[in-house]
Design a protein around this motif. Structure first.
Motif, PDB file in Angstrom:
ATOM      1  N   PRO A 136       0.787  -1.240   0.000  1.00  0.00           N
ATOM      2  CA  PRO A 136       0.000   0.000   0.000  1.00  0.00           C
ATOM      3  C   PRO A 136       0.818   1.288   0.000  1.00  0.00           C
ATOM      4  O   PRO A 136       0.519   2.217  -0.752  1.00  0.00           O
ATOM      5  N   GLY A 137       1.860   1.344   0.831  1.00  0.00           N
ATOM      6  CA  GLY A 137       2.637   2.578   0.928  1.00  0.00           C
ATOM      7  C   GLY A 137       3.345   2.925  -0.360  1.00  0.00           C
ATOM      8  O   GLY A 137       3.375   4.095  -0.785  1.00  0.00           O
TER       9      GLY A 137
ATOM     10  N   ARG B 122       0.906   4.054  -3.021  1.00  0.00           N
ATOM     11  CA  ARG B 122       0.513   5.444  -2.764  1.00  0.00           C
ATOM     12  C   ARG B 122       1.597   6.402  -3.256  1.00  0.00           C
ATOM     13  O   ARG B 122       1.286   7.425  -3.873  1.00  0.00           O
ATOM     14  N   GLN B 123       2.857   6.063  -3.005  1.00  0.00           N
ATOM     15  CA  GLN B 123       3.954   6.903  -3.502  1.00  0.00           C
ATOM     16  C   GLN B 123       3.914   7.030  -5.019  1.00  0.00           C
ATOM     17  O   GLN B 123       4.106   8.124  -5.573  1.00  0.00           O
TER      18      GLN B 123
ATOM     19  N   VAL C   5       1.353   6.715  -7.022  1.00  0.00           N
ATOM     20  CA  VAL C   5       0.197   7.504  -7.456  1.00  0.00           C
ATOM     21  C   VAL C   5       0.414   8.985  -7.147  1.00  0.00           C
ATOM     22  O   VAL C   5       0.194   9.860  -8.007  1.00  0.00           O
ATOM     23  N   GLU C   6       0.855   9.270  -5.926  1.00  0.00           N
ATOM     24  CA  GLU C   6       0.970  10.664  -5.494  1.00  0.00           C
ATOM     25  C   GLU C   6       2.130  11.398  -6.158  1.00  0.00           C
ATOM     26  O   GLU C   6       2.169  12.631  -6.149  1.00  0.00           O
TER      27      GLU C   6
ATOM     28  N   TYR D 299      -7.892   1.420  -1.508  1.00  0.00           N
ATOM     29  CA  TYR D 299      -7.114   2.504  -2.124  1.00  0.00           C
ATOM     30  C   TYR D 299      -7.338   2.529  -3.636  1.00  0.00           C
ATOM     31  O   TYR D 299      -7.509   3.608  -4.233  1.00  0.00           O
ATOM     32  N   CYS D 300      -7.325   1.355  -4.263  1.00  0.00           N
ATOM     33  CA  CYS D 300      -7.556   1.293  -5.707  1.00  0.00           C
ATOM     34  C   CYS D 300      -8.924   1.857  -6.075  1.00  0.00           C
ATOM     35  O   CYS D 300      -9.054   2.586  -7.069  1.00  0.00           O
TER      36      CYS D 300
ATOM     37  N   GLN E  97      -8.849   5.573  -6.079  1.00  0.00           N
ATOM     38  CA  GLN E  97      -8.016   6.155  -7.134  1.00  0.00           C
ATOM     39  C   GLN E  97      -8.440   5.717  -8.539  1.00  0.00           C
ATOM     40  O   GLN E  97      -7.781   6.072  -9.516  1.00  0.00           O
TER      41      GLN E  97
END
Length: 275
Positions: A141-142, A145-146, A148-149, A174-175, A178
C-alpha cells in the motif's frame, strides 16, 4: 461467452484473463491459441516468464484483430532505472511481435528501484503509444501510494496475489478511491480451493466446480480482474464458465469467514507487504 469489461478513465480490461506463468515454448503457444479460440481476450505475460515469443506466435496465428486482444506484460525487478525499463519494454514488444501492449507493469519493486525515474519511463512509453496503459505489480500500500501521489505516470492497474484466503482490502480500498483496477493472480490459491469443504459445498449447491466458485468470488468484486492459468482446453473452458456463476449473499458470507492470511507467493525479493 461475453466476458465483462472493467472500464476506467485509463483502460478497458476484460475481467477474466488468461495467465501464462509458468508455461513456455510450444506448450504456452498451444495454450494461448486454445484460450483465444474459446473466447479469452485478455492475455497476461512477463519478461521473466520467458514465454513472450510463444505468446506472440499465438497472437500472430490467431487471426484476431489486434484491438480485440488486451495484452499485459511486465518488466522484471532487476531494472531499477528508467532507461533499463525502456529497453526492456522495447525488447518485450519485439518478442511479442507487437507495436504496443495494452498494459505494461513493473513486475516487482526492488530496494534499488528509482521510483520517480521508473515512473517517468512508464509515462514516456505511454505517451509514445508503446503501452496504452501502465501500472505496477506486487506493490504494498505505501509504495503504491507513492507511485500515485508522484503524479508522474497515471497508474491504471495494480497486479497482486489475491484469492479467497488472502485479504487485500487495504489495497482494494485505495484502488477504488483512485480508480485503479486490481488484477488478481493466483486466483485459485495454487489449487488449495479444490480441497476446501466450504468451497466444495458452495460448488455443489450451484452445480459448479470449486475453481469456478473462487473465480466468481473475485469477479463479483468491483474493479477486480482475475488471470487464472490453465494449460488444457477443458480447464480453460471451466474457468471461462465462472463468468456465468452468481454467488448469493449466503455464499459470500461463508467465503468471507474463511481465513484471510494465507499468502502463496512470497519470494525473497518480496517487499514488506504491510508497509
Amino acid at each position: 461467452m461475453t466476458i465483462p469489461l472493467l472500464e476506467t478513465a485509463l483502460t478497458r480490461m476484460p475481467a477474466l484473463g488468461f495467465g501464462t506463468w509458468p508455461m513456455r515454448g510450444a506448450e504456452c503457444q498451444a495454450a494461448v491459441e486454445s484460450a483465444l479460440g474459446l473466447g479469452y481476450r485478455h492475455v497476461d505475460t512477463a519478461e521473466m516468464y520467458g514465454n513472450e515469443e510463444a505468446v506472440g506466435a499465438a497472437l500472430a496465428g490467431s487471426g484476431l484483430p489486434r484491438e480485440e486482444i488486451y495484452l499485459t506484460t511486465k518488466v522484471w525487478n532487476d531494472k531499477p532505472k528508467g532507461a533499463e525499463i525502456r529497453r526492456a519494454a522495447e525488447a518485450s514488444l519485439e518478442r511479442l511481435r507487437q507495436p504496443y501492449v495494452d498494459l505494461l507493469l513493473i513486475h516487482w519493486p526492488s530496494p534499488q528501484l528509482d521510483l520517480p525515474d521508473a515512473l517517468h519511463a512508464l509515462a514516456r512509453l505511454r505517451e509514445e503509444g508503446l503501452a496504452r496503459a501502465v501500472g505496477v505489480a506486487n506493490f504494498p500500500p505505501g509504495l503504491l501510494r507513492q507511485a500515485v501521489e508522484a503524479e508522474i505516470a497515471p497508474i491504471a492497474c495494480l497486479q497482486v496475489e489475491h484469492h479467497v484466503y488472502l485479504d487485500q482490502s487495504r489495497l482494494l480500498d485505495y484502488c477504488h478511491r483512485q480508480d485503479i483496477l486490481l488484477t488478481s493472480y493466483t486466483p485459485v490459491a495454487k489449487g488449495e480451493v479444490l480441497r476446501d469443504e466450504t468451497i466444495l459445498e458452495i460448488a455443489r449447491k450451484h452445480g459448479a466446480t470449486p475453481g469456478q466458485v473462487a473465480l466468481a468470488w473475485l469477479l463479483g468484486m468491483r474493479g477486480v480482474a482475475a488471470i487464472p492459468k490453465a494449460a488444457s482446453p477443458e480447464r480453460q473452458r471451466e474457468n471461462l464458465e465462472a463468468v456465468r456463476l452468481n454467488l448469493d449473499e449466503a455464499d459470500r458470507l461463508a467465503l468471507a469467514a474463511l481465513p484471510k492470511d494465507r499468502r502463496m507467493v512470497n519470494p525473497a525479493i518480496a517487499p514488506d507487504w504491510e508497509s
